[in-house]
Design an enzyme around this catalytic site. Sequence first.
Site, mmCIF file in Angstrom:
data_model
loop_
_atom_site.group_PDB
_atom_site.id
_atom_site.type_symbol
_atom_site.label_atom_id
_atom_site.label_comp_id
_atom_site.label_asym_id
_atom_site.label_seq_id
_atom_site.Cartn_x
_atom_site.Cartn_y
_atom_site.Cartn_z
ATOM 1 C CE LYS A 145 2.872 3.291 -0.294
ATOM 2 N NZ LYS A 145 2.537 2.250 0.706
ATOM 3 C CG ASP A 185 7.209 4.782 0.753
ATOM 4 O OD1 ASP A 185 7.887 5.764 1.105
ATOM 5 O OD2 ASP A 185 6.026 4.618 1.113
#
Length: 268
Positions: free
Chosen positions: A8, A133
């Site tokens: 990401k 995350d």
Amino acid sequence: MINFPNAKINLGLNIVAKRNDGFHDIETCMVPIPLYDALEMIPAKKTVFESSGLEIPGAEKDNLVLKALKLIRKDFPDVGDVHIHLHKNIPMGAGLGGGSADAAFALVLMNKLFDLHLESWFLEEYAAQIGSDCAFFVENTPKIATGRGEVLAPVHVDLKGDYLVLVKPPIHIGTKEAYAGVRPKKSEVPLVDILSDKSLWKDSLRNDFEESIFSKHPELPAIKKRMYDSGAYYAAMSGSGSTVFGLFSTKPEEMKMSEGYFVFEAGF
């Protein structure tokens, strides 16, 4: 069974406040990118973990994939032994979420392999226990992340047709080092408002880690400048570094860097 955990990038990263639990409240937009590991899991007589590709530092007991397996077995003791093979392409300590992605994709894989029938929100709760995350990678779509990074809300970010360039120099930035240099403050403009207009990104979409980290590692702002010089409409450090990414409307020229740098380019 096999799946492909992806990395990401962070579009903006605001450090909002220091929490009583020692963590920080953040506001960021996380977006999946087409850089992948490969994770295979096969039922076996005993649990074995092996890896290939980039070398994974640290003790095996600290591997997030094995932590995911241990976490699932707490509530589902009938989950059997597995042979796990992880092929690493996503560099570690890069701000790209590779370890968190591997753990989340392991949860998704076990959910299918052992017919646990757990819904996404349930898997996200497990994932949040592994890393801040980690929950993002369960649904793996653009999200605004708040809290420690585990409170997620969908957001429309359209990068289709754009190009991504990642450059990671051979330096490691520890989480403790990254947070030591920031002064938490609330953003004046909501992140979702900035994200709605790409023309605002260059001047208004900021990563709060950059100010202190760039002063210690001058190769990072040099890479960011090179991204803009090459035509990027937006460039920034991802997470707490040390990867710098550039987003381009058209395919950029190949970015040649010094030996030891990780360079990756792909279209969305």
